[in-house]
Structures are given as C-alpha cells and as structure tokens.
Design an enzyme around this catalytic site. Structure first.
Site, PDB file in Angstrom:
ATOM      1  N   HIS A 116      44.928  41.067  32.612  1.00  0.00           N
ATOM      2  CA  HIS A 116      46.370  41.214  32.822  1.00  0.00           C
ATOM      3  C   HIS A 116      46.647  42.453  33.670  1.00  0.00           C
ATOM      4  O   HIS A 116      47.255  43.417  33.216  1.00  0.00           O
ATOM      5  CB  HIS A 116      47.086  41.251  31.469  1.00  0.00           C
ATOM      6  CG  HIS A 116      46.903  39.974  30.699  1.00  0.00           C
ATOM      7  ND1 HIS A 116      47.901  39.050  30.533  1.00  0.00           N
ATOM      8  CD2 HIS A 116      45.794  39.438  30.113  1.00  0.00           C
ATOM      9  CE1 HIS A 116      47.427  38.008  29.864  1.00  0.00           C
ATOM     10  NE2 HIS A 116      46.154  38.226  29.595  1.00  0.00           N
TER      11      HIS A 116
ATOM     12  N   TRP B 167      30.814  43.909  51.018  1.00  0.00           N
ATOM     13  CA  TRP B 167      31.342  43.306  49.794  1.00  0.00           C
ATOM     14  C   TRP B 167      31.430  44.348  48.693  1.00  0.00           C
ATOM     15  O   TRP B 167      30.860  45.430  48.802  1.00  0.00           O
ATOM     16  CB  TRP B 167      30.568  42.052  49.378  1.00  0.00           C
ATOM     17  CG  TRP B 167      29.047  42.163  49.258  1.00  0.00           C
ATOM     18  CD1 TRP B 167      28.238  43.155  49.748  1.00  0.00           C
ATOM     19  CD2 TRP B 167      28.180  41.228  48.625  1.00  0.00           C
ATOM     20  NE1 TRP B 167      26.928  42.888  49.459  1.00  0.00           N
ATOM     21  CE2 TRP B 167      26.854  41.720  48.775  1.00  0.00           C
ATOM     22  CE3 TRP B 167      28.389  40.036  47.954  1.00  0.00           C
ATOM     23  CZ2 TRP B 167      25.744  41.036  48.264  1.00  0.00           C
ATOM     24  CZ3 TRP B 167      27.275  39.363  47.449  1.00  0.00           C
ATOM     25  CH2 TRP B 167      25.969  39.858  47.608  1.00  0.00           C
TER      26      TRP B 167
ATOM     27  N   HIS C 282      47.168  33.571  25.488  1.00  0.00           N
ATOM     28  CA  HIS C 282      47.299  35.035  25.464  1.00  0.00           C
ATOM     29  C   HIS C 282      47.929  35.495  24.153  1.00  0.00           C
ATOM     30  O   HIS C 282      47.627  36.586  23.668  1.00  0.00           O
ATOM     31  CB  HIS C 282      48.150  35.469  26.659  1.00  0.00           C
ATOM     32  CG  HIS C 282      48.410  36.936  26.762  1.00  0.00           C
ATOM     33  ND1 HIS C 282      47.450  37.884  26.503  1.00  0.00           N
ATOM     34  CD2 HIS C 282      49.530  37.629  27.106  1.00  0.00           C
ATOM     35  CE1 HIS C 282      47.969  39.090  26.691  1.00  0.00           C
ATOM     36  NE2 HIS C 282      49.216  38.958  27.038  1.00  0.00           N
TER      37      HIS C 282
ATOM     38  N   ASP D  12      50.067  34.859  32.725  1.00  0.00           N
ATOM     39  CA  ASP D  12      49.850  34.830  31.272  1.00  0.00           C
ATOM     40  C   ASP D  12      49.721  33.379  30.829  1.00  0.00           C
ATOM     41  O   ASP D  12      50.662  32.592  30.992  1.00  0.00           O
ATOM     42  CB  ASP D  12      51.049  35.438  30.529  1.00  0.00           C
ATOM     43  CG  ASP D  12      51.137  36.954  30.620  1.00  0.00           C
ATOM     44  OD1 ASP D  12      50.288  37.581  31.272  1.00  0.00           O
ATOM     45  OD2 ASP D  12      52.083  37.512  30.026  1.00  0.00           O
TER      46      ASP D  12
HETATM   47 MN    MN Z   1      50.074  39.646  30.826  1.00  0.00          MN
END
Ligand code: MN
Length: 257
Positions: free
Chosen positions: A68, A60, A78, A74
C-alpha cells in the site's frame, strides 16, 4: 467494430489518456500507524547495474515496498470484513472489474477550508442533482486537491490527535455501498479513509464497509482536477501478487478529448 473505433480514437487523440498516478520514489509518503501496529515499509530502489561492469549493456533496479505504497489499489481482502471473498485478492479479482467508469466529486474548496473536511451524503445529493445519479459500476473519486501537497509532512498532516486529512463520513460510505452500485472509492490522500477515521463508527468506514461489500479502494491519486465530473473510464489493474491485499499501480483515465 466498437474496438476498431476505440483504437482509432486513441490514435487520433479524440480519446485522451490522463495519468492519475504519483511517481514512486523513496520519499513517497506511507501511511503512519501508531504503536503497537506494525508499520509498512517505504519505497526503496537499488541499482543492479547501469551500463557498467555489473552489466555493461543494461540498466535495472531492485525494488522494495509495502503493498500500500504511493498510488495503490486496495483489494477486498485488505480488510478483515472482506477476508472471505474468494475473488477478493489482487490475483483473484475478476479482471473485468479493472475497467470501469468514474465520477469525480469536487470538494477541493471545502478541503482547502477544512483539513478535516468530511464528505457527507448531502454533498453527493447536490452532485447528483447537477450530474445525474452515480452510474452502476462507477468508481467514486473524491477530489480534494490534496495531491498538490508535495511536502510529505504536509501530505500526511500528522497532528497530536492523529492525521488531519479529508475523507468520507461513515454515512457517505454506507450510502455508496447500500444505495448505489459502485466499483469502489478513490481519494488523493494516503489512504481511502479520513485522517480521523479511526474514531468513526465503524472505524475506517471506507475500508470496513467497501471491502466488506467486495468493493475496491484507490489511494494517492493525482490529476483528479483534469477529469470531468462524469464520463471518464478508469483502467486500474494491480500487480498479480499471490494472495495480495493491494499493490501500487498505474491508474489511467480515458476521457473524451
Ligand atoms: Mn491501502
């Protein structure tokens, strides 16, 4: 009954699933903002264990990144224009909105000829004359083939006067927000706005207007050339980050096989 048919169609391959997602890696391009604006961290990955003395039976990793980064969603919060929507964060958006039809407007030839190509309402009018009106609740995806730029520098395409990257004009975003009932706007580039969108009125219209209308964005999509102009259905569930403004996600498109 409807869902039984759906499950059978997935199993038989009469509905195909297309991955619109770029692979996340440390070299994944991240949007570059000029000073004094704070930068977003790139994707980072570090091994916790790999079937070794740190963990003999398991592998892992730890991850780090800005919200972003890579193929990402989005959310309305945002942008300052969407900040007051109580259902505008990735954790509060109605999950019903994460499954929606998509239309693809192919401007790949125009973008190949002009790195600063802007999609105008006239392009949408031509598209609608061929394929019909953009359906209610649809994602509008701008196909530019920009995702074929595998060199991060060419993908960001930063120049003296800012990025040279295609996107929508402000008039186009106004049209989609005010004249059509879209779920959101998706692109292949690093952000939903054109590279020169900082100089538009309003600045960054795909952010300012879409999020101001409680609509979404998708950036760094790929494989838009594998989608039909109409008829695909997208699954776009971001990570459920408390008060998150967006997140990397796996974008899946269901198309008739
Ligand atoms: Mn974005």
């Amino acid at each position: 009954m409807l869902l039984d048919q759906f499950a059978s169609a997935i199993l038989s391959g009469s509905i195909k699933i297309i991955d619109l997602t770029q692979t996340l890696m440390p070299s994944t391009p991240v949007i570059q903002l000029p000073p004094p604006f704070a930068p977003s961290n790139p994707f980072s990955i570090s091994e916790i264990s790999h079937y070794d003395e740190r963990g003999p039976g398991w592998y892992w990793n730890n991850l780090g990144m800005g919200e972003h980064t890579g193929t990402h969603f989005d959310a309305p919060i945002h942008w300052v224009t969407g900040k007051d929507y109580s259902d505008g964060g990735v954790d509060t958006i109605n999950v019903q909105r994460f499954v929606a039809p998509a239309v693809v407007i192919d401007v790949s030839k125009e973008a190949a000829a002009d790195e600063k190509f802007l999609m105008e309402p006239s392009h949408i009018e031509v598209w609608e004359s061929l394929h019909g009106r953009i359906p209610d609740g649809a994602w509008v995806l701008m196909r530019t083939d920009w995702s074929k730029r595998t060199d991060p520098a060419l993908f960001l395409n930063m120049k003296e006067d800012g990025p040279h990257v295609p996107g929508p004009s402000a008039a186009t975003v106004h049209f989609l927000v005010e004249q059509r009932n879209v779920t959101g706007w998706g692109v292949e580039a690093v952000g939903t706005d054109a590279g020169q969108g900082f100089a538009f009125e309003p600045a960054f219209p795909a952010h300012h207007l879409m999020h101001g209308a409680n609509k979404f964005g998708l950036a760094s999509l790929t494989n838009l050339d594998k989608l039909p102009p109409t008829g695909a259905v997208l699954i776009t569930a971001p990570l459920k980050i408390e008060k998150g403004s967006g997140s990397p996600l796996r974008v899946l498109a269901l198309v008739a096989g």
